[in-house]
Design a protein around this motif. Structure first.
Motif, PDB file in Angstrom:
ATOM      1  N   GLY A 138       0.073  -5.294  -5.198  1.00 12.12           N
ATOM      2  CA  GLY A 138      -0.720  -4.579  -6.192  1.00 12.12           C
ATOM      3  C   GLY A 138      -2.197  -4.905  -6.190  1.00 12.12           C
ATOM      4  O   GLY A 138      -2.951  -4.362  -7.009  1.00 12.12           O
TER       5      GLY A 138
ATOM      6  N   VAL B 284     -10.445   1.672  -7.985  1.00 11.67           N
ATOM      7  CA  VAL B 284      -9.371   1.942  -7.030  1.00 11.67           C
ATOM      8  C   VAL B 284      -8.311   2.864  -7.633  1.00 11.67           C
ATOM      9  O   VAL B 284      -7.392   3.284  -6.937  1.00 11.67           O
ATOM     10  CB  VAL B 284      -8.697   0.648  -6.509  1.00 11.67           C
ATOM     11  N   PHE B 285      -8.430   3.185  -8.913  1.00 13.56           N
ATOM     12  CA  PHE B 285      -7.527   4.210  -9.452  1.00 13.56           C
ATOM     13  C   PHE B 285      -8.088   5.597  -9.145  1.00 13.56           C
ATOM     14  O   PHE B 285      -7.371   6.477  -8.700  1.00 13.56           O
ATOM     15  CB  PHE B 285      -7.318   4.043 -10.965  1.00 13.56           C
ATOM     16  N   HIS B 286      -9.402   5.769  -9.389  1.00 16.56           N
ATOM     17  CA  HIS B 286     -10.051   7.078  -9.174  1.00 16.56           C
ATOM     18  C   HIS B 286     -10.504   7.157  -7.715  1.00 16.56           C
ATOM     19  O   HIS B 286     -11.697   7.173  -7.411  1.00 16.56           O
ATOM     20  CB  HIS B 286     -11.220   7.226 -10.137  1.00 16.56           C
ATOM     21  N   VAL B 287      -9.517   7.220  -6.831  1.00 18.21           N
ATOM     22  CA  VAL B 287      -9.798   6.889  -5.443  1.00 18.21           C
ATOM     23  C   VAL B 287     -10.457   8.025  -4.659  1.00 18.21           C
ATOM     24  O   VAL B 287     -11.244   7.790  -3.752  1.00 18.21           O
ATOM     25  CB  VAL B 287      -8.518   6.321  -4.786  1.00 18.21           C
TER      26      VAL B 287
ATOM     27  N   VAL C 233       0.657  -2.976 -12.398  1.00 17.98           N
ATOM     28  CA  VAL C 233       0.598  -1.572 -12.842  1.00 17.98           C
ATOM     29  C   VAL C 233      -0.187  -1.441 -14.147  1.00 17.98           C
ATOM     30  O   VAL C 233      -0.957  -0.492 -14.334  1.00 17.98           O
ATOM     31  CB  VAL C 233       2.032  -0.992 -12.984  1.00 17.98           C
TER      32      VAL C 233
ATOM     33  N   TYR D   5      -3.800  -0.989 -13.515  1.00 19.94           N
ATOM     34  CA  TYR D   5      -4.175   0.357 -13.059  1.00 19.94           C
ATOM     35  C   TYR D   5      -4.179   1.326 -14.247  1.00 19.94           C
ATOM     36  O   TYR D   5      -5.020   2.223 -14.320  1.00 19.94           O
ATOM     37  CB  TYR D   5      -3.226   0.838 -11.949  1.00 19.94           C
ATOM     38  N   LYS D   6      -3.253   1.110 -15.184  1.00 22.40           N
ATOM     39  CA  LYS D   6      -3.246   1.956 -16.393  1.00 22.40           C
ATOM     40  C   LYS D   6      -4.529   1.752 -17.188  1.00 22.40           C
ATOM     41  O   LYS D   6      -5.088   2.680 -17.752  1.00 22.40           O
ATOM     42  CB  LYS D   6      -2.027   1.637 -17.260  1.00 22.40           C
TER      43      LYS D   6
ATOM     44  N   CYS E  55       4.854  -3.513  -5.514  1.00 12.81           N
ATOM     45  CA  CYS E  55       3.921  -3.599  -6.647  1.00 12.81           C
ATOM     46  C   CYS E  55       4.274  -2.606  -7.745  1.00 12.81           C
ATOM     47  O   CYS E  55       3.898  -2.783  -8.896  1.00 12.81           O
ATOM     48  CB  CYS E  55       2.492  -3.358  -6.174  1.00 12.81           C
TER      49      CYS E  55
ATOM     50  N   ILE F 252       3.239   0.546  -8.056  1.00 11.91           N
ATOM     51  CA  ILE F 252       2.218   1.556  -8.382  1.00 11.91           C
ATOM     52  C   ILE F 252       2.755   2.963  -8.122  1.00 11.91           C
ATOM     53  O   ILE F 252       2.617   3.859  -8.951  1.00 11.91           O
ATOM     54  CB  ILE F 252       0.925   1.304  -7.570  1.00 11.91           C
TER      55      ILE F 252
ATOM     56  N   PHE G 178       3.334   5.859 -11.188  1.00  7.74           N
ATOM     57  CA  PHE G 178       2.417   6.997 -11.348  1.00  7.74           C
ATOM     58  C   PHE G 178       2.879   8.279 -10.657  1.00  7.74           C
ATOM     59  O   PHE G 178       2.265   9.323 -10.861  1.00  7.74           O
ATOM     60  CB  PHE G 178       1.020   6.626 -10.839  1.00  7.74           C
TER      61      PHE G 178
ATOM     62  N   HIS H 120      -2.865   5.567  -3.113  1.00  2.90           N
ATOM     63  CA  HIS H 120      -2.891   4.363  -3.939  1.00  2.90           C
ATOM     64  C   HIS H 120      -1.989   3.235  -3.481  1.00  2.90           C
ATOM     65  O   HIS H 120      -2.046   2.152  -4.051  1.00  2.90           O
ATOM     66  CB  HIS H 120      -2.540   4.715  -5.398  1.00  2.90           C
TER      67      HIS H 120
ATOM     68  N   PRO I 204      -1.409   0.104  -1.938  1.00  6.07           N
ATOM     69  CA  PRO I 204      -2.363  -0.850  -1.363  1.00  6.07           C
ATOM     70  C   PRO I 204      -1.901  -1.355  -0.002  1.00  6.07           C
ATOM     71  O   PRO I 204      -2.684  -1.992   0.708  1.00  6.07           O
ATOM     72  CB  PRO I 204      -2.361  -2.012  -2.368  1.00  6.07           C
TER      73      PRO I 204
END
Ligand SMILES: Cc1ncc(C[n+]2csc(CCOP(=O)(O)OP(=O)(O)O)c2C)c(N)n1
Ligand code: SF4
Ligand code: SF4
Ligand code: SF4
Ligand SMILES: [Mg+2]
Lengths: 278, 108
Positions: free
Chosen positions: A27, A180-183, A222, A225-226, B21, B23, B27, B58, B60
Motif C-alpha cells: 500500500g 497518488v489517489f488523483h493519479v 486503504v 487513500y480514502k 494492500c 486498494i 475502490f 492505483h 502500487p
C-alpha cells in the motif's frame, strides 16, 4: 510498445532483473508514483535514453532502481546537486529528481530553494509522506503539527513546511501538488513539469502507513487513500471555501507556471555569445 | 482497452507481485476482487468489470492487468511474471519483502 496501456505499459519499462515485488511496503504510494512517472514519460514520447532519473536516499529514492532509464542513486539530500551537474553537462537530457520530504526539505532544503532560485531545468518529484519512512518513522519538516511519529510520541510541536509555498517563494518556474489517489491528474502534472522550461516541482502526497499512518488515525493503508480522496481538492474549489472549511482541506493543482528559460539554456546562450565574440 | 461495457474485460492478478494492500478491492466500482485468506487479491466477479482503469492506475505493485477479451494474448513481459509464479507454488512467501523497507533499518 506504442499502443500499450495500463500495467502492460509499466512492465515494459521495469527492470525485470531486479527483485519483484519491489521493496516498498504493502500500500505504499511510492509504487503508484513510479507508474505515473512511466506513463508521463511514455505520454511525452521520450526515449528511455533521453531520461535520467536522479534519486536521493529514502524509500522514495529506491524507486530509481526499478525503472529502465538512465538512473543515479545519489546521497541523502544531495540529489539536486547531482542533477544540476547532469543538466549543465547534458542540457538535452530530461532530468527527473526523485526525493522524499526529508530528503528534499530537511537535509536537502538549501539545495531545493537554490535549485528553484537558479531555475535549473530539472523536474523535482517530492514524494511527501510526512515522515522519514526508511529510517523508522522520525518526524520530518512536513509532519503536521499535533500528529504522532516515533520522535514526536506526544504530538509534533513544530510547524510544518508547505512545500508548494516554499518552492513558490523560492521562485520555481512550475509548482504543482498532486496525490497518488488523483493519479490521472498526477500523470498530467509530471508531463507538464517535464516539458516546462526551468525548475519544476511536483509535490506528491503519498501514504506511508507503516511509519506514519499506523501512529495516527489510519487503521489500514486503504484509510489513507480514502483520506486523500476526501481531503485533497482542486485549488479552484479550495479557493471558494470559507476560511473555516479550508482548514480541513488541502489544495491540489498547478500553482505556478512560468516559462522563464532554465539556467542551462542561459548558460549555453552566453557560451555561444562568448565564442562568437558578440 | 477502450471497451467500457460490462463483461468485456479479463482481469488478471499476479499473485507473486500482489502484497494484499486492498486498494483494488476497496475502490473497484464493480467489486470485482476481494482479498483471500492468504491476504492476496483474487478476481471473483470478472464479468462485472467495466474497465474503468482504477485498479491498474492505483495498484502500487503493478500486479493487476485488465485487458479486452478480444485480442486476449498476454504480452511477453507479463507472461514471464505469471509463468514464474506458476513454477513455484508458494503463496504468502513474498510478503516478507513487503515490510523490509520500513523495518527501521536504514539502507541509505
Ligand atoms: C547524510 C545522511 N544523513 C542521514 C541519513 C539517514 N537517512 C536515510 S533515509 C532518511 C530519511 C528518509 O525520509 P524521506 O526523505 O522523507 O524519504 P522516505 O523514506 O519517507 O521516502 C535518513 C535520515 C543518510 N542516509 N545520509
Ligand atoms: S492493489 Fe495490487 S497489491 Fe494491492 S491488493 Fe490489489 S492487486 Fe494486490
Ligand atoms: S478496471 Fe475498474 S471495474 Fe475493472 S476490475 Fe479494475 S477497478 Fe474494477
Ligand atoms: S516505510 Fe513507508 S515510505 Fe517506506 S516503503 Fe514502507 S510505506 Fe513506503
Ligand atoms: Mg518521507
Amino acid at each position: 510498445m506504442v499502443d500499450m496501456k495500463g500495467t502492460q505499459l509499466i512492465h515494459e519499462y521495469l527492470r525485470h532483473n531486479k527483485k519483484f515485488p519491489h521493496v516498498f511496503c504493502a500500500g505504499c504510494g511510492h509504487g503508484i508514483v513510479l507508474g505515473s512517472l512511466i506513463r508521463a514519460i511514455h505520454g511525452l514520447g521520450l526515449k528511455k535514453d533521453e531520461v535520467c532519473v536522479v534519486a536521493g536516499i529514502g524509500c522514495s529514492g529506491r524507486l530509481a532502481a526499478y525503472v529502465d532509464f538512465n538512473t543515479v542513486h545519489t546521497t541523502h539530500g544531495r540529489a539536486l546537486t547531482f542533477a544540476t551537474g547532469i543538466k549543465m553537462a547534458k542540457p538535452g537530457m530530461h532530468v527527473i529528481v526523485v526525493m522524499g520530504d526529508g530528503d528534499s526539505m530537511a537535509i536537502g532544503g538549501n539545495h531545493l530553494i537554490h535549485a528553484a532560485r537558479r531555475n535549473i531545468g530539472v523536474t523535482a518529484l517530492i514524494l511527501n509522506n510526512n515522515i522519514y519512512g526508511m529510517t523508522g518513522g522520525q518526524c520530518s519538516p512536513t509532519t503536521p503539527s499535533g500528529s504522532f511519529s516515533m520522535t514526536t510520541p506526544l504530538g509534533q510541536m513544530e510547524q510544518s513546511f508547505d512545500c508548494v509555498e516554499l518552492c513558490t517563494a523560492a521562485k520555481a518556474n512550475y509548482v504543482a501538488r498532486g496525490t497518488v489517489f488523483h493519479v490521472k491528474k498526477l500523470d498530467k502534472m509530471i508531463m507538464e513539469g517535464i516539458s516546462n522550461p526551468g525548475f519544476g516541482v511536483v509535490e506528491i502526497l503519498t501514504p506511508c502507513h507503516t511509519q506514519y499512518g499506523r501512529k495516527n488515525k489510519y487503521k489500514t493503508p486503504v484509510d489513507m487513500y480514502k483520506m486523500l480522496k476526501k481531503d485533497v481538492i482542486d485549488i479552484e474549489r479550495y479557493n471558494k471555501l470559507s476560511e473555516a472549511d479550508k482548514a480541513a482541506k488541502t489544495p491540489a493543482g498547478v500553482f505556478v507556471q512560468k516559462d522563464e528559460s532554465g539556467l542551462e539554456e542561459k548558460f549555453y546562450e552566453m557560451a555561444a555569445r562568448c565564442q562568437g565574440g558578440v | 482497452m477502450s471497451v467500457k461495457r460490462k463483461g468485456n474485460s479479463t482481469v488478471t492478478i499476479f499473485p507473486d507481485w500482489c502484497k494484499g494492500c486492498g486498494i483494488c478491492a476497496a475502490f473497484c466500482p464493480a467489486k470485482v476482487m476481494e482479498l483471500n485468506d492468504q491476504g492476496k487479491a483474487v478476481v471473483l466477479r470478472e464479468e462485472e468489470c467495466i474497465n474503468c482503469g482504477f485498479c491498474e492506475l492505483h495498484c502500487p505493485d503493478f500486479a493487476i492487468m485488465v485487458r479486452p477479451k478480444v485480442n486476449d494474448e498476454i504480452p511477453a513481459v507479463c507472461r514471464a511474471v505469471l509463468e514464474k509464479a506458476a513454477r513455484k507454488p508458494k503463496t504468502a512467501a513474498s510478503d516478507g519483502a513487503a515490510e523490509k523497507a520500513g523495518s527501521g533499518k536504514q539502507k541509505g
